[in-house]
Design a protein around this motif. Structure first.
Motif, mmCIF file in Angstrom:
data_model
loop_
_atom_site.group_PDB
_atom_site.id
_atom_site.type_symbol
_atom_site.label_atom_id
_atom_site.label_comp_id
_atom_site.label_asym_id
_atom_site.label_seq_id
_atom_site.Cartn_x
_atom_site.Cartn_y
_atom_site.Cartn_z
ATOM 1 N N ALA A 172 0.806 -1.232 0.000
ATOM 2 C CA ALA A 172 0.000 0.000 0.000
ATOM 3 C C ALA A 172 0.834 1.275 0.000
ATOM 4 O O ALA A 172 0.484 2.234 -0.705
ATOM 5 N N PRO A 173 1.924 1.382 0.771
ATOM 6 C CA PRO A 173 2.693 2.632 0.765
ATOM 7 C C PRO A 173 3.223 3.025 -0.603
ATOM 8 O O PRO A 173 3.476 4.204 -0.847
ATOM 9 N N ASN A 174 3.397 2.077 -1.499
ATOM 10 C CA ASN A 174 3.868 2.418 -2.832
ATOM 11 C C ASN A 174 2.710 2.750 -3.761
ATOM 12 O O ASN A 174 2.768 3.724 -4.516
ATOM 13 N N PHE A 175 1.627 1.968 -3.702
ATOM 14 C CA PHE A 175 0.584 2.102 -4.705
ATOM 15 C C PHE A 175 -0.479 3.132 -4.364
ATOM 16 O O PHE A 175 -1.091 3.699 -5.268
ATOM 17 N N VAL A 176 -0.725 3.393 -3.100
ATOM 18 C CA VAL A 176 -1.753 4.375 -2.752
ATOM 19 C C VAL A 176 -1.405 5.764 -3.300
ATOM 20 O O VAL A 176 -2.261 6.408 -3.929
#
Length: 368
Positions: free
Chosen positions: A171-175
């Motif tokens: 999530a930290p990369n794609f959000v």
């Protein structure tokens, strides 16, 4: 001013009574956040790293040489101490740092073991994990060369430290990337279609020959989508925090301010498309396909820009989503302030001003 607010009210009514528009505005962001947050991963190579060589002995130099010739790493520079590493990470200049402790070669020779610290930027967990694996393989290769001539094998261990995302969640990369993608698509497409629809139905001409100034027509069209996009942003952040367990480490006010700037950029782009097109179908096609591919390809959240040919790297600089992605990741994940993202912010401001000037100029020419 009363006419302006009446026109804005009319635009809100038009959007809220259209179920398809509401689905695009609010259903698409939630779906993409969940899909990208849970399902997708990626990998990179030729990542920029820094070296902290406190040993400066033959063993550390040999490993640094192997790292330098590897296709997976690009040594950005060598820093003097660990304190400088954090600044390099916050500025987004490096993906990994390697720290050799003092007396590395002596420990290896006398104790038959030594430790190397590897620090990675885990806002992109797949990249962090891949880079540590590549480095471990290089160290293992060097260790195998030493052990060929030694009766007692040497043992070099790597101490891993994942910054910002120790759990290596996706999530930290794609959000941040999905935030850029969704806001870009929704804002551009909705603005372009809204104005073109007025042109198709003939109501735009009626507005333009009325006392209502053309610039006020544009502002009245854009304001509802600006406000709805901010609502979209709130929904995305709520899903990110409570469903994907992704906290906002930086200033929430700064995040909203930067997001508002990006939304205005997207609205300006939508206005430019509407000026250049004559039908809703063409405007939708350009907005959807023309914005989707560049945003996915050149924003950096799906494919590392540094791996692309130089021409495509230069081309990526004109994609607003690239700079917004860097800004959001820096604020949400790294928790930095404006001092770390001022360059990206001013680039977005410049793109916005250029788009607005071109759009308004063309709009007036078309009205003459």
């Amino acid at each position: 001013m009363k006419q302006f607010f009446i026109f804005v009210k009319k635009e809100f009514a038009h959007v809220l009574r259209d179920k398809k528009t509401l689905l695009i505005l609010f259903g698409l962001p939630v779906a993409q956040i969940l899909i990208f947050g849970f399902a997708l991963t990626n990998e990179v190579k030729k990542s920029k790293i820094v070296i902290v060589d406190q040993a400066k002995d033959p063993a550390s130099q040999a490993i640094i040489t192997k790292v330098g010739v590897s296709q997976y790493f690009q040594i950005e520079n060598t820093v003097a101490n660990k304190r400088q590493i954090e600044d390099q990470f916050k500025q987004g200049k490096i993906k990994m740092a390697v720290v050799f402790p003092p007396y590395f070669n002596r420990d290896l020779l006398h104790q038959n073991k030594a430790t190397i610290q590897v620090i990675t930027d885990a806002t992109d967990p797949n990249t962090a994990n891949t880079l540590t694996n590549y480095f471990s393989a290089i160290v293992a290769d060097y260790q195998a060369e030493l052990n060929q001539t030694k009766a007692m094998p040497y043992r070099i261990t790597t101490e891993m430290r994942m910054l910002y995302n120790p759990g290596l969640k996706g999530a930290p990369n794609f959000v941040p990337g999905v935030m850029a993608l969704v806001l870009m698509l929704v804002c551009v497409m909705m603005t372009a279609i809204s104005i073109v629809k007025e042109k198709e139905t003939g109501t735009m001409e009626i507005l333009l020959v009325s006392p209502f100034r053309p610039i006020m027509v544009i502002l009245a069209k854009a304001l509802p989508y600006l406000m709805l996009s901010l609502v979209n942003l709130c929904i995305i952040l709520l899903v990110s925090v409570f469903v994907l367990q992704l906290p906002v480490n930086g200033s929430l006010l700064l995040l909203f301010a930067e997001s508002t700037l990006f939304i205005i950029t997207c609205l300006s782009l939508g206005l430019l498309i509407s000026v250049k097109t004559e039908s809703q179908q063409v405007a939708m096609l350009i907005s959807l396909m023309g914005m989707l591919l560049p945003t996915v390809m050149f924003s950096g959240f799906m494919f590392p820009i540094e791996n692309m040919p130089m021409g495509l790297q230069v081309l990526s600089n004109v994609i607003p989503a690239k700079w917004y992605y860097i800004i959001v990741k820096s604020i949400m994940i790294k928790g930095v302030g404006f001092s770390a993202i001022w360059k990206e912010t001013f680039i977005l401001v410049g793109i916005t001003v250029v788009l607005l000037i071109i759009s308004i100029k063309n709009f007036k020419i078309r009205l003459a």
